[in-house]
Design a protein around this motif. Structure first.
Motif, PDB file in Angstrom:
ATOM      1  N   CYS A  56      -6.560  57.122 -11.592  1.00 30.95           N
ATOM      2  CA  CYS A  56      -6.124  55.804 -12.067  1.00 30.95           C
ATOM      3  C   CYS A  56      -6.310  54.776 -10.969  1.00 30.95           C
ATOM      4  CB  CYS A  56      -4.655  55.881 -12.507  1.00 30.95           C
ATOM      5  SG  CYS A  56      -3.981  54.293 -13.009  1.00 30.95           S
ATOM      6  N   TRP A  57      -6.813  53.617 -11.335  1.00 29.43           N
ATOM      7  CA  TRP A  57      -6.956  52.479 -10.429  1.00 29.43           C
ATOM      8  C   TRP A  57      -6.220  51.277 -11.009  1.00 29.43           C
ATOM      9  CZ3 TRP A  57     -10.553  56.193 -10.957  1.00 29.43           C
ATOM     10  CH2 TRP A  57     -11.149  56.708  -9.808  1.00 29.43           C
ATOM     11  N   LEU A  58      -5.470  50.594 -10.180  1.00 30.97           N
ATOM     12  CA  LEU A  58      -4.758  49.385 -10.579  1.00 30.97           C
ATOM     13  C   LEU A  58      -5.356  48.205  -9.828  1.00 30.97           C
ATOM     14  CD1 LEU A  58      -2.393  47.723 -11.798  1.00 30.97           C
ATOM     15  CD2 LEU A  58      -1.021  48.437  -9.827  1.00 30.97           C
ATOM     16  N   MET A  59      -5.832  47.208 -10.579  1.00 34.64           N
ATOM     17  CA  MET A  59      -6.388  45.989 -10.002  1.00 34.64           C
ATOM     18  C   MET A  59      -5.463  44.848 -10.394  1.00 34.64           C
ATOM     19  SD  MET A  59     -10.101  47.213 -11.262  1.00 34.64           S
ATOM     20  CE  MET A  59      -9.208  48.283 -12.381  1.00 34.64           C
ATOM     21  N   VAL A  60      -4.787  44.269  -9.413  1.00 36.80           N
ATOM     22  CA  VAL A  60      -3.688  43.370  -9.732  1.00 36.80           C
ATOM     23  C   VAL A  60      -3.719  42.135  -8.859  1.00 36.80           C
ATOM     24  CG1 VAL A  60      -2.176  44.677  -8.163  1.00 36.80           C
ATOM     25  CG2 VAL A  60      -1.160  43.208  -9.920  1.00 36.80           C
ATOM     26  N   ASP A  61      -3.468  40.999  -9.496  1.00 34.01           N
ATOM     27  CA  ASP A  61      -3.080  39.778  -8.789  1.00 34.01           C
ATOM     28  C   ASP A  61      -1.564  39.729  -8.890  1.00 34.01           C
ATOM     29  OD1 ASP A  61      -2.518  37.311  -7.795  1.00 34.01           O
ATOM     30  OD2 ASP A  61      -3.601  36.185  -9.322  1.00 34.01           O
ATOM     31  N   THR A  84      -5.596  38.766   4.245  1.00 35.92           N
ATOM     32  CA  THR A  84      -5.128  37.740   3.313  1.00 35.92           C
ATOM     33  C   THR A  84      -6.200  37.477   2.253  1.00 35.92           C
ATOM     34  OG1 THR A  84      -5.959  35.988   4.758  1.00 35.92           O
ATOM     35  CG2 THR A  84      -3.670  36.645   5.033  1.00 35.92           C
ATOM     36  N   THR A  85      -5.730  37.258   1.048  1.00 32.08           N
ATOM     37  CA  THR A  85      -6.651  37.011  -0.074  1.00 32.08           C
ATOM     38  C   THR A  85      -6.423  35.671  -0.737  1.00 32.08           C
ATOM     39  OG1 THR A  85      -5.143  38.039  -1.664  1.00 32.08           O
ATOM     40  CG2 THR A  85      -6.715  39.489  -0.545  1.00 32.08           C
ATOM     41  N   TRP A  86      -5.361  34.954  -0.322  1.00 33.05           N
ATOM     42  CA  TRP A  86      -5.022  33.704  -1.009  1.00 33.05           C
ATOM     43  C   TRP A  86      -4.720  32.645   0.035  1.00 33.05           C
ATOM     44  CZ3 TRP A  86      -0.213  31.102  -0.970  1.00 33.05           C
ATOM     45  CH2 TRP A  86      -0.096  30.045  -1.898  1.00 33.05           C
ATOM     46  N   SER A  87      -5.160  31.433  -0.209  1.00 31.05           N
ATOM     47  CA  SER A  87      -4.894  30.328   0.707  1.00 31.05           C
ATOM     48  C   SER A  87      -4.407  29.136  -0.081  1.00 31.05           C
ATOM     49  CB  SER A  87      -6.150  29.958   1.500  1.00 31.05           C
ATOM     50  OG  SER A  87      -7.193  29.598   0.606  1.00 31.05           O
ATOM     51  N   HIS A  88      -3.393  28.475   0.437  1.00 30.93           N
ATOM     52  CA  HIS A  88      -2.805  27.298  -0.201  1.00 30.93           C
ATOM     53  C   HIS A  88      -3.541  26.052   0.266  1.00 30.93           C
ATOM     54  CE1 HIS A  88       0.353  24.337  -1.308  1.00 30.93           C
ATOM     55  NE2 HIS A  88       0.565  25.209  -2.295  1.00 30.93           N
ATOM     56  N   ALA A  89      -3.351  24.983  -0.469  1.00 31.86           N
ATOM     57  CA  ALA A  89      -3.993  23.720  -0.093  1.00 31.86           C
ATOM     58  C   ALA A  89      -3.513  23.226   1.252  1.00 31.86           C
ATOM     59  CB  ALA A  89      -3.743  22.663  -1.169  1.00 31.86           C
ATOM     60  N   THR A  90      -2.308  23.658   1.654  1.00 35.40           N
ATOM     61  CA  THR A  90      -1.753  23.233   2.950  1.00 35.40           C
ATOM     62  C   THR A  90      -2.305  24.058   4.098  1.00 35.40           C
ATOM     63  OG1 THR A  90       0.113  24.742   2.658  1.00 35.40           O
ATOM     64  CG2 THR A  90       0.371  22.487   1.839  1.00 35.40           C
ATOM     65  N   GLY A  91      -3.077  25.079   3.790  1.00 31.84           N
ATOM     66  CA  GLY A  91      -3.635  25.948   4.819  1.00 31.84           C
ATOM     67  C   GLY A  91      -2.906  27.265   4.959  1.00 31.84           C
ATOM     68  N   LYS A  92      -1.798  27.431   4.285  1.00 27.51           N
ATOM     69  CA  LYS A  92      -1.038  28.679   4.350  1.00 27.51           C
ATOM     70  C   LYS A  92      -1.829  29.801   3.694  1.00 27.51           C
ATOM     71  CE  LYS A  92       3.215  30.858   2.727  1.00 27.51           C
ATOM     72  NZ  LYS A  92       4.456  30.683   1.932  1.00 27.51           N
ATOM     73  N   ARG A  93      -1.827  30.999   4.312  1.00 28.67           N
ATOM     74  CA  ARG A  93      -2.552  32.134   3.796  1.00 28.67           C
ATOM     75  C   ARG A  93      -1.588  33.279   3.493  1.00 28.67           C
ATOM     76  NH1 ARG A  93      -8.097  32.050   4.614  1.00 28.67           N
ATOM     77  NH2 ARG A  93      -8.858  30.247   5.783  1.00 28.67           N
ATOM     78  N   SER A  94      -1.938  34.060   2.512  1.00 29.87           N
ATOM     79  CA  SER A  94      -1.082  35.180   2.136  1.00 29.87           C
ATOM     80  C   SER A  94      -1.933  36.216   1.416  1.00 29.87           C
ATOM     81  CB  SER A  94       0.066  34.715   1.238  1.00 29.87           C
ATOM     82  OG  SER A  94       0.880  35.816   0.864  1.00 29.87           O
ATOM     83  N   ARG A  95      -1.332  37.384   1.181  1.00 26.31           N
ATOM     84  CA  ARG A  95      -2.004  38.452   0.448  1.00 26.31           C
ATOM     85  C   ARG A  95      -1.365  38.573  -0.931  1.00 26.31           C
ATOM     86  NH1 ARG A  95      -2.385  44.128   3.360  1.00 26.31           N
ATOM     87  NH2 ARG A  95      -0.123  43.889   3.312  1.00 26.31           N
ATOM     88  N   LYS A  96      -2.152  38.373  -1.956  1.00 31.02           N
ATOM     89  CA  LYS A  96      -1.661  38.415  -3.339  1.00 31.02           C
ATOM     90  C   LYS A  96      -2.387  39.470  -4.180  1.00 31.02           C
ATOM     91  CE  LYS A  96       0.813  34.582  -2.707  1.00 31.02           C
ATOM     92  NZ  LYS A  96       2.299  34.593  -2.696  1.00 31.02           N
ATOM     93  N   ASP A  97      -3.599  39.867  -3.790  1.00 32.52           N
ATOM     94  CA  ASP A  97      -4.451  40.712  -4.620  1.00 32.52           C
ATOM     95  C   ASP A  97      -4.551  42.098  -4.003  1.00 32.52           C
ATOM     96  OD1 ASP A  97      -5.743  38.472  -6.477  1.00 32.52           O
ATOM     97  OD2 ASP A  97      -5.757  37.733  -4.410  1.00 32.52           O
ATOM     98  N   TYR A  98      -4.466  43.128  -4.887  1.00 38.27           N
ATOM     99  CA  TYR A  98      -4.457  44.501  -4.404  1.00 38.27           C
ATOM    100  C   TYR A  98      -5.228  45.396  -5.374  1.00 38.27           C
ATOM    101  CZ  TYR A  98      -0.371  42.516  -2.038  1.00 38.27           C
ATOM    102  OH  TYR A  98       0.474  41.729  -1.333  1.00 38.27           O
ATOM    103  N   VAL A  99      -5.787  46.459  -4.792  1.00 43.30           N
ATOM    104  CA  VAL A  99      -6.300  47.579  -5.570  1.00 43.30           C
ATOM    105  C   VAL A  99      -5.431  48.776  -5.216  1.00 43.30           C
ATOM    106  CG1 VAL A  99      -8.227  49.114  -6.058  1.00 43.30           C
ATOM    107  CG2 VAL A  99      -8.649  46.701  -5.605  1.00 43.30           C
TER     108      VAL A  99
END
Length: 1935
Positions: free
Chosen positions: A509-514, A566-581
């Motif tokens: 099983c593989w889970l691809m998630v935002d 990190t996979t996500w960046s905000h307009a303010t420049g903040k970065r974070s990880r939101k996406d995973y397999v």
């Protein structure tokens, strides 16, 4: 499926087992080490002889075994070949030899093939009542081919005649085949056995029949005789076809002798045919004689043949082994352990497609999808989970991926939406043979789908992978829920966890998630420390989900993940990880590598998300699919492997078929370009490369060269495209597939669509809901659901193959065929099997054995022989192989309910076509048994009684009752799963084993008592009574132990009821059951109701009388399982009584046979015309019961829905016999076919003939379906139906007719111009063809209905119109009835054996007539448009008004002819809306308390009931504009829906009913005023639109209306004289002046062209101009262009040639032209009562009289086109300022007793007469020295000197000779030519006058810059052919 020796039982059961030699262990080891598979490039030769014993066993008599006399003579070939040689005779006395035969008879000519010692030329002749044949024999000697004798004789039909050899009809086929048989007999008995003989027929059918390529339905016995003789003569004879009537001497001689024999009826030259006659009488021997000379290996496959005459049926000595092998399914799987790799990506994209432009098909071609597809394909990604796709739910395809979309949430804009992408071809592993294993071959089932979740299971064999795509809600997003955001996210994850537990059941099983959540530093076995972030509520809920479901995230472990986290960046420049397999924790050892794709192209993706990639690798037991292949369909059309097949086994045939017809890898269907086209394309590419390299692309001369190259490329590609499609359609036509709509459509759309074009779809997601509401977990579970559902339908019992095989074997032991049972007709012959093969459709889906029908057809006669072996064994044992009794059931979505419901699917039964052939043969025997029993109107299943016969009865009955205002009804009965549920125990009278049936029925919940009652009733009935005992056993075995399989499941399901839809015997068996059912139904009805039954099938015997229709009665019309009962009665109450009795009795009769009437809506319904007394009460009663009839009978409650329209047998019927809905349905079907091919085919630059062929076959055929059966249709309805194709037909004329001008011409004109017979006339054709079938076996009730309705819209009236149309256009009307007597026409049609040919010929001649009319009409329209564009003033007729009253709009002063027109204008231009629309709200009138059900009906009520309207206006103010607009918009949608269904806008489906409640106070009551004020206060009105209708009545048109200064009535009837016209056209049409100055500015070369007809002569116009040119020494060039004879360069009748000459004039290369088009069709000499040719034109039919011959039409067409060429060139010369003339005989003013016409009556010439540059002169040619008077008229353009000079001759141009000086040009000359022929030559003085004038005009245009050489384009016309003035050119009839 079981295999092994059990299935060899039928193939080799009569061959004893071969002894096997002992093998040593070393031999065994050697064999085991040998390669198991041959290299693919080596062909294996398979031999049937290798598996047979080396010596045939001795066959001995055994009286205990079944025996049958197989041959009356054991050696027919020996007997026939030992007959005395055929005697050759001299040519008969009195024979008129064709001219081409004289010289070969006197001086032998060289033979076509010197290797042939003897050549036999043959031909036949027939006249409808007699037929004759002839054979011409020539021998090849050193001096040439010498005639040595002939044979000839008549065809005989009496078997007692010693010269009869099998003919059964006096037609041309019998004559040609008789000649072939005689030639073969001569060859068989030829005394010189070493001679090579050539037989040369001129009929292709003779060759194909003799060579066993085709079969023949006509004269079948004679054709089989030719076939067997052709087989015997194969070694020493060659059959070479020769084209008839092409001037070949010996063929023409054979034709002349055959015609002589036909007339004389001589029998003197017939050979002795005693032996051949004896052979022909033994029809069984003729069919099987091939066995006497076939190879022993093949004959050994049949049952034993004792003494070569008696066939002895032995029992098989082979037994089924105990170990059974399961069947090989499609894509059979092999297991092996292999290493696999899988790359998985999760990606959040903004939108995979732009929602507003998403394609409707399943193929995704948007730029965003293509960009993503290209990137991920380059990365080698196998699986991608996409979030925020924003696409509709369904299955899609991109170039490299299969896409499964869960669907977006659509409010104001689409949101969310998950997708799963699986790569089609990227392998995840390879099997042991190196074949790739891909996810594209996996079967996918969807477990759950919503906008934020998608759960899918992909299965490859027994390996299952689960892929989950999730898109979690964002914590920061404001939610509509009342809980805090964190609680919403936690609740979402809890719900997702519950879904996970119910849907994820696999280990992989593989889970691809935002996740929209971070993972914090608290890690364990599920997450690692890499990239940890601060915790949050959303992160906590996500971590709980991972831990609760034992999921691990590889991207959080440093030993797996590399690079950025990190996979996500905000307009303010903040970065974070939101996406995973994520994967299951137990799969962590498989995770090899993880990374974030930082190089992902974000141009089309979400700007703040980057994809995460995970690569996994491992070992697993994988299943690989067998390599697939595709058939080359086009190869099937043109090639045949008949002589290569030599094996009867299906698997061997499949392997051979793959060698011949498998499509090579990567073969495409692209259009093949010719070498010169490829060369010019290469040159263009080289030029482009040079221009880029040298930076010359912007250089003007270089750009011009590129444009010229591109023009050449386009021209050549267009040429190759046209040639390709023409050849393609020719191949389709030759293969008989041009009218195969499905094949032609698939082929043309595949060839024509652009890359990435739309495909139908999207397909629904593969989800299937179980009864508990959950979805099937795997593909296997889905298939088992189908197994359970379909087993319930057919009373099936799932079992194993071993159990089914055991039942099959036990049943076979009980049904052995004994000696008395043997029926010779039970054995199919090769001829019969080949005939069945020829009728197979090539494009059908193959069965489980993968043999497509096209492959079986390609096998031809050899395939038929091998199939005959198998079928003979099956028939002899009355036992067919088990595999023949089953097939595969494929679920097919009905398209009505949701696609995830199993009940929304029905099954499609797919069986082997080899099985269908055997069952098709048995079906023919069943038809012969059924037809004598059928005494009801049962249509379908037999020849000549198709769906149109059934629908015709309905149309006639409905037209009659509507015309007589008689209450009537049609009861449409639908049986639920009729084919699947009928009881089989009634099929034969043999005992049945009912245990399996009782078990299945009990499983379905049927009480045992009911089962016993059903079986007891079935035991008393045998629907095949009259069928032989042998065939009954065959049928019983065929319907016993049947089964079906479901793809993906190994075990079958044993079925116990039904006739197996899709099987050839299914419909005929059901027809037999329906016959019995109808008899029981009628018997039951007679006890309950006394209404007369009128549905007898007995045909009419006397068409001169017809019984009147009774006051009441009913007719039952069935088409297999579709039943319609037509009822009429005096009252509606009686209709209701009868309907109840019919339903009750039919239901009881059906239940006794296991059938069930389906009373669901849209199935069994009542179409009731409620009329007359009591109609209102009946409608109210129906309304109160929900528009249903309800009653109880014997404890059963019946509910029958009453409808207003019903689709029966593909045709809509409506109450009151309206045709509107059926007209729309026909038009919709036709336009749908056209629309799907419009872009890929009809808009291509193809020849018109190519597009028309497809248009006729695909589009027009849909439009014409069953139209010939319509009765009671009004002319305006038929015109409305016809006009629906105006747009599609106009598209065919693209480039000829401007789009806006298509409305200037009727549809019939557009059709005829394209070469399509106008649709109403095609209806005439179909009606006349239908009449042949109808009147040959017309049911009595049909004849009574036809005579009962005699109005102008009746079918008989339409039929007589069709007869009149045929008599008008047929070229031999004397062969048709001479009066309009109906009985005369019926008698003639029934007796005429050539009726179909006459009708077909009439259609072709009618097309010529309509084409001539259409070409002239469209040409005239374009001619006038050209004149008007040049400045000419054309006449206009005033528009007539229907009434003197006119209405003027006060707002814009426009005038209209009616108040309705004024209102429509006000609504469209001034926003007017009816006042009543402001007061009609809802559907109830609150004044009279009546419910009208729709607002439109309420508005009509107010308009007609002024009292209610006044009260409403007094109590309520007008509604506001916005509210009225909304209500009107809803009404428009409702009205549009009604019109699409064929109803008017205010159709009353429900009656107006009274309602309860208070009514509005009257207008005089003060309460109404108070109500008005209160309403106005609450709802102020702003209504003003109903004031916009302001107009007044005027008595005449306003004074400022434009006046017409001349009309068409001002034009003269014909023209003779005119010095010049008055229209200068702004100066363009002046005689000199500005026109001349403009011409001199543009002239480049002084070229004078004379368009003439015939030959060049001395002192012709050409020579005169050249002589004057020499005198003045000017640069003047003269050309003479032959209009008719000079075809290689001057085919002036084509549009291309016209445009070429126009271009020469526009480029200044022509200064003067002139000519005289052919006048043969206009000459007045045709009116001299037989002294000349007959008239072909008249004043009323100037384009040609109807009823002309093909040759006459060709003459008219070529004459008209050449005339139009001259006129168009003259008009262009007049516009350009140049000169010209046209010559033609003068209008015959002296002839007043006939209706005459002339070119001088044409409107185009009468319009040109008004041009100032045009003058006309009429004169007699005798004044110029002609031998005859010959009055002539010249139209002169800027050549006034000719008119002046001619009028100076004679008596002002008229004859001044004494009476009797000239010979009348009437009658024929001594050489047979007409006297008018010699007047074709111009006299010398006339040439002198015209030539000098043309020279002088050209001289006036001379200036120094003129060309000194003839333009190169015109040099081809300098070659001329000179003749003496005594040689007259022949009449021209077209090339």
């Amino acid at each position: 499926m079981p295999a092994g020796n059990g299935e060899l039982d039928l193939s080799h059961k009569h061959c004893p087992s071969m002894p096997r030699p002992l093998q040593s262990p070393q031999d065994v080891a050697k064999k085991e080490c040998a390669p198991a598979v041959q290299p693919p490039e080596q062909r294996v030769t398979l031999s049937l002889e290798a598996v047979l014993p080396p010596h045939s066993p001795d066959h001995t008599w055994d009286d205990r075994k079944p025996q049958l006399l197989w041959f009356a003579n054991e050696a027919w070939l020996f007997k026939l070949s030992r007959a005395p040689p055929c005697k050759l005779h001299p040519l008969p006395e009195g024979l008129r030899l064709p001219d081409v035969c004289y010289w070969p008879l006197i001086h032998p000519t060289p033979a076509d093939n010197p290797a042939h010692q003897l050549t036999l030329y043959l031909d036949g002749a027939a006249n409808g009542t007699h037929a004759a044949w002839s054979v011409i024999a020539t021998i090849n000697l050193p001096i040439g081919e010498v005639f040595i004798g002939c044979m000839y004789g008549c065809v005989h039909l009496e078997p007692d005649n010693t010269q009869w050899i099998g003919a059964d009809a006096m037609d041309n086929i019998a004559a040609e085949l008789s000649a072939m048989a005689m030639a073969q007999t001569c060859a068989l008995r030829w005394p010189y056995s070493d001679h090579l003989i050539c037989i040369r027929p001129d009929l292709s059918l003779s060759r194909t029949v003799a060579n066993a390529i085709t079969t023949c339905r006509s004269n079948a016995c004679l054709a089989q005789l030719c076939r067997i003789q052709g087989l015997w003569l194969t070694a020493r004879t060659e059959i070479s076809e020769i084209r008839g009537h092409q001037g070949h001497a010996w063929n023409e001689l054979a034709d002349a002798v055959a015609k002589w024999a036909l007339i004389q009826g001589s029998h003197d030259a017939e050979p002795s045919l005693d032996a051949l006659h004896e052979f022909a009488l033994q029809t069984h021997d003729v069919a099987w004689a091939w066995m006497q000379t076939t190879h022993p290996a093949l004959s050994a496959c049949f049952p034993s043949l004792i003494d070569q005459q008696v066939m002895q049926f032995d029992s098989s000595d082979m037994r089924i082994q105990q170990t059974l092998v399961r069947p090989e399914h499609s894509g059979s799987l092999s297991q092996s352990h292999a290493q696999w790799t899988m790359t998985v990506i999760t990606a959040n994209v903004l939108a995979a497609e732009v929602w507003s432009v998403q394609p409707q098909g399943s193929r995704r071609t948007g730029q965003r999808t293509l960009r993503l597809d290209n990137q991920w394909h380059k990365h080698g990604a196998h699986v991608i989970g996409v979030q925020e796709a924003r696409t509709a739910a369904g299955q899609y395809h991109s170039p490299h991926y299969r896409i499964f979309a869960s669907g977006a949430t659509v409010a104001r804009a689409p949101l969310y939406g998950c997708e799963l992408w699986l790569h089609k071809t990227q392998p995840i592993a390879k099997d042991a043979q190196g074949n790739p294993i891909t996810l594209g071959d996996a079967t996918v089932s969807i477990r759950h789908a919503d906008p934020r979740r998608l759960v899918a299971v992909a299965s490859i064999g027994q390996v299952h992978y689960t892929f989950v795509v999730l898109h979690a809600p964002c914590q920061a997003t404001q939610s509509v829920e009342t809980q805090p955001n964190g609680d919403v996210v936690a609740e979402w994850w809890n719900t997702t966890s519950a879904i996970w537990n119910n849907t994820v059941t696999t280990d992989m099983c593989w889970l691809m998630v935002d996740a929209n959540a971070p993972i914090d530093g608290e890690h364990g076995c599920h997450t690692g420390p890499l990239g940890a972030e601060n915790p949050s509520k959303a992160g906590t809920a996500f971590m709980q989900f991972l831990a609760g479901n034992d999921l691990a995230v590889p991207s959080t472990f440093p030993h797996i993940h590399e690079g950025q986290t990190t996979t996500w960046s905000h307009a303010t420049g903040k970065r974070s990880r939101k996406d995973y397999v994520a994967i299951k924790a137990q799969m962590m050892p498989l995770a090899m590598h993880s990374w974030v794709d930082i190089h992902h192209d974000n141009t089309f993706a979400h700007a703040d998300h980057l994809p995460v990639v995970l690569a996994c690798k491992g070992w697993q037991q994988l299943h690989s699919c067998a390599p697939s292949f595709r058939w080359d369909a086009e190869n099937f059309w043109t090639h045949s492997a008949a002589r290569t097949f030599s094996m009867p086994l299906e698997k061997q045939i499949l392997h051979l078929g793959q060698q011949f017809f498998a499509k090579p890898p990567r073969q495409t269907h692209k259009i093949k370009l010719q070498p010169d086209t490829l060369a010019i394309i290469a040159l263009k590419r080289q030029a482009l490369d040079y221009g880029r390299a040298q930076q010359e692309l912007n250089y003007p001369p270089f750009k011009e060269e590129l444009r010229q190259l591109e023009k050449m490329v386009r021209c050549k590609v267009r040429r190759d495209t046209q040639a390709f499609y023409d050849a393609l359609l020719d191949r389709l036509d030759h293969a008989g597939e041009l009218h195969n709509h499905r094949l032609v459509y698939q082929l043309l759309t595949r060839l024509g669509r652009k890359k990435g074009g739309k495909a139908p779809g999207p397909r629904p997601l593969p989800m299937l809901k179980k009864e508990d509401g959950t979805f099937a977990a795997t593909y296997d579970e889905q298939q088992r659901m189908w197994m359970t559902q379909f087993a319930a339908v057919e009373a099936g019992v799932p079992c194993s193959w071993a159990q089914l095989q055991q039942k099959h074997r036990a049943e076979a032991e009980d049904l052995r065929v004994t000696l008395p049972d043997i029926d010779p007709t039970a054995f199919p012959t090769v001829w019969q099997i080949q005939g069945l093969l020829s009728r197979l459709k090539r494009d059908k889906v193959p069965g489980p054995n993968h043999l497509p029908p096209a492959l079986l057809k390609a096998g031809g006669e050899v395939m038929a022989k091998h199939l005959t072996i198998l079928f003979t064994k099956a028939a002899a044992a009355a036992r067919e192989p088990l595999l023949w009794k089953g097939g595969t059931l494929i679920p097919l979505w009905k398209g009505k309910e949701a696609p995830d419901l199993p009940t929304a699917y029905r099954s499609i039964f797919v069986s082997n076509y080899s099985t269908k052939l055997y069952h098709q043969f048995v079906r023919q025997r069943l038809v012969a048994v059924w037809e004598p029993k059928a005494d009801h109107l049962q249509c379908g299943g037999r020849k000549g009684v198709g769906v149109d016969i059934a629908h015709h009865v309905i149309q006639c009955q409905q037209a009659w009752v509507t015309a007589n205002a008689t209450p009537s009804a049609i009861l449409y009965i639908d049986l639920r799963a009729a084919f699947y549920t009928v009881i089989r125990q009634t099929f034969t009278d043999l005992p049945c084993k009912n245990q399996a049936f009782m078990q299945a029925m009990a499983t379905l919940g049927v009480p045992l008592q009911d089962i016993a009652t059903l079986l007891a009733a079935a035991e008393k009935e045998c629907v095949t009574e009259g069928l032989s005992a042998h065939l009954q056993k065959v049928l019983h075995d065929m319907m016993t132990n049947t089964f079906f399989t479901i793809p993906g499941l190994q075990d079958p399901c044993h079925t116990t009821r039904g006739t197996r839809p899709g099987d050839p015997v299914a419909d005929i068996l059901f027809n037999l059951c329906m016959t019995s059912l109808l008899k029981s139904f009628r018997s039951c009805l007679a006890l309950q109701c006394s209404i007369p039954w009128l549905g007898g099938e007995a045909p009419v015997q006397d068409y001169t009388v017809a019984e009147p229709m009774p006051a009441e009665g009913f007719i039952d019309v069935t088409f297999v399982d579709d039943c319609a009962m037509l009822v009429h009665a005096p009252t509606n109450q009686r209709i209701e009584e009868v309907i109840k009795a019919l339903v009750t009795c039919f239901d009881q009769a059906a239940q006794s046979r296991g059938l069930q009437v389906n009373f669901d809506r849209g199935k069994t319904e009542l179409l009731w015309n409620i009329l007359g007394k009591g109609a209102k009460a009946t409608k109210h009663a129906l309304y109160s019961q929900g528009n249903t009839l309800q009653w109880e009978q014997q404890g059963h409650t019946y509910r029958l829905h009453v409808c207003h329209a019903y689709k029966h047998l593909g045709t809509w019927t409506q109450t009151k016999h309206r045709h509107a809905r059926e007209i729309l349905a026909r038009a919709s079907a036709a336009r749908q076919q056209w629309g799907q091919l419009a872009r890929p085919f009809f808009r291509r630059s193809l020849s018109l003939a190519t597009r028309v062929r497809v248009f006729q076959a695909i589009v027009v055929s849909k439009m014409l379906y069953n139209v010939h059966t319509w009765a009671g249709i009004k002319p305006e309805e038929l015109a409305h139906w016809n006009n629906h194709l105006r747009g599609p037909i106009a598209l065919l004329m693209k480039g000829v007719l401007a789009p806006q001008r298509k409305f200037r011409h009727p549809t019939d004109t557009l059709s005829a111009w394209c070469g399509i017979l106008p649709l109403p006339q095609q209806v005439h054709l179909n009606r006349l063809r239908f009449a042949k079938r109808l009147f040959q076996r017309c049911p009595a009730v049909t004849w009574r209905l036809l005579n009962a309705h005699q109005g102008p819209t009746s079918w008989l009236a339409a039929f007589m119109d069709s007869c009149s149309w045929m008599k008008r256009h047929y070229d031999k009307p004397h062969l048709l009835p001479q009066n309009q007597c109906l009985q005369s026409w019926i008698q003639h049609i029934c007796l005429d054996d050539h009726w179909k040919g006459r009708v077909r010929k009439t259609g072709r001649l009618a097309l010529h007539y309509n084409t001539a009319q259409a070409e002239h009409a469209i040409w005239q329209h374009n001619f006038e448009a050209t004149m008007q564009q040049a400045g000419a003033t054309l006449p206009e007729d005033p528009v007539p008004f229907a009434t003197p009253d006119r209405w003027q709009c006060d707002l814009c002063s426009k005038v209209f002819t009616s108040t309705r027109a004024l209102a429509m204008h006000a609504s469209r231009d001034h926003g007017y809306r009816k006042k009543v629309r402001y007061f009609a709200a809802g559907a109830t009138c609150h004044v009279c308390n009546t419910l009208f059900h729709t607002r439109s009906r309420l508005a009509v009520h107010f308009e007609h009931n002024t009292r209610c309207y006044e009260v409403v206006q007094a109590c309520r103010p007008p509604m506001p504009e916005t509210e009225v607009t909304q209500l009107d918009q809803a009404d428009r949608l409702t009205e549009a829906s009604l019109r699409k269904q064929g109803w008017w806008a205010t159709k009353a489906f429900l009656p107006a009913v009274k309602t309860c409640g208070p009514s509005l106070p009257p207008g005089s009551d003060p309460a109404s005023a108070r109500m008005f004020q209160n309403m106005l206060t609450r709802r102020p009105t702003d209504a003003a639109a109903y004031h916009q209708l302001q107009g007044r009545r005027v008595s005449a048109a306003p004074a400022n209306a434009p006046s017409l200064w001349w009309q068409n009535s001002d034009l003269p009837a014909f023209v003779m004289h005119s010095p010049q016209g008055i229209d200068v056209g702004g100066g363009a049409f002046m005689m000199g002046g500005l026109a001349k100055e403009a011409a001199m500015l543009h002239i480049r070369a002084l070229v004078v062209v004379h368009f003439f007809s015939g030959f060049r002569r001395d002192h012709d116009i050409h020579q005169i101009v050249e002589q004057h040119n020499l005198e003045h020494a000017t640069q003047l060039f003269v050309l003479s262009v032959d209009l008719c004879m000079q075809r290689q360069h001057a085919d002036l009748a084509t549009h291309k040639s016209l445009q070429w000459w126009k271009q020469r004039a526009k480029s200044g290369q022509l200064v003067s032209i002139g000519g005289g088009p052919p006048c043969e069709t206009y000459t007045a000499a045709r009116q001299n009562d037989g002294l000349g040719p007959r008239p072909v034109r008249s004043a009323t039919e100037p384009q040609g009289l109807p009823g002309l011959t093909w040759k006459e039409w060709q003459q008219i067409h070529i004459g008209d086109r050449l005339l139009r060429f001259i006129l168009e060139m003259l008009l262009l010369m007049s516009i350009l300022g140049y000169s010209g003339f046209i010559e033609h005989p003068q209008f015959p003013t002296w002839e007043t007793s006939h209706s005459l016409t002339s070119i001088w009556c044409l409107k185009a010439i009468r319009l040109m007469k008004r041009l100032m540059c045009v003058s006309l002169v009429s004169f007699d040619q005798c004044v110029c020295g002609a031998a005859g008077r010959k009055p002539t008229t010249l139209l002169l353009v800027r050549l006034p000197a000719i008119r002046k000079r001619l009028l100076q001759l004679g008596n002002s141009g008229r004859c001044h000779h004494a009476a009797g000086t000239h010979q009348a040009l009437i009658g024929k000359q001594q050489d047979g030519s007409f006297q008018t022929a010699k007047a074709k030559i111009y006299p010398a003085l006339m040439n002198e006058i015209i030539g000098k004038a043309m020279h002088d005009f050209a001289l006036g245009m001379a200036h120094p810059s003129l060309a000194t050489d003839l333009p190169q384009e015109l040099e081809v016309y300098t070659v001329q052919q000179f003749m003496d003035r005594t040689v007259v050119q022949p009449d021209y009839h077209g090339s």
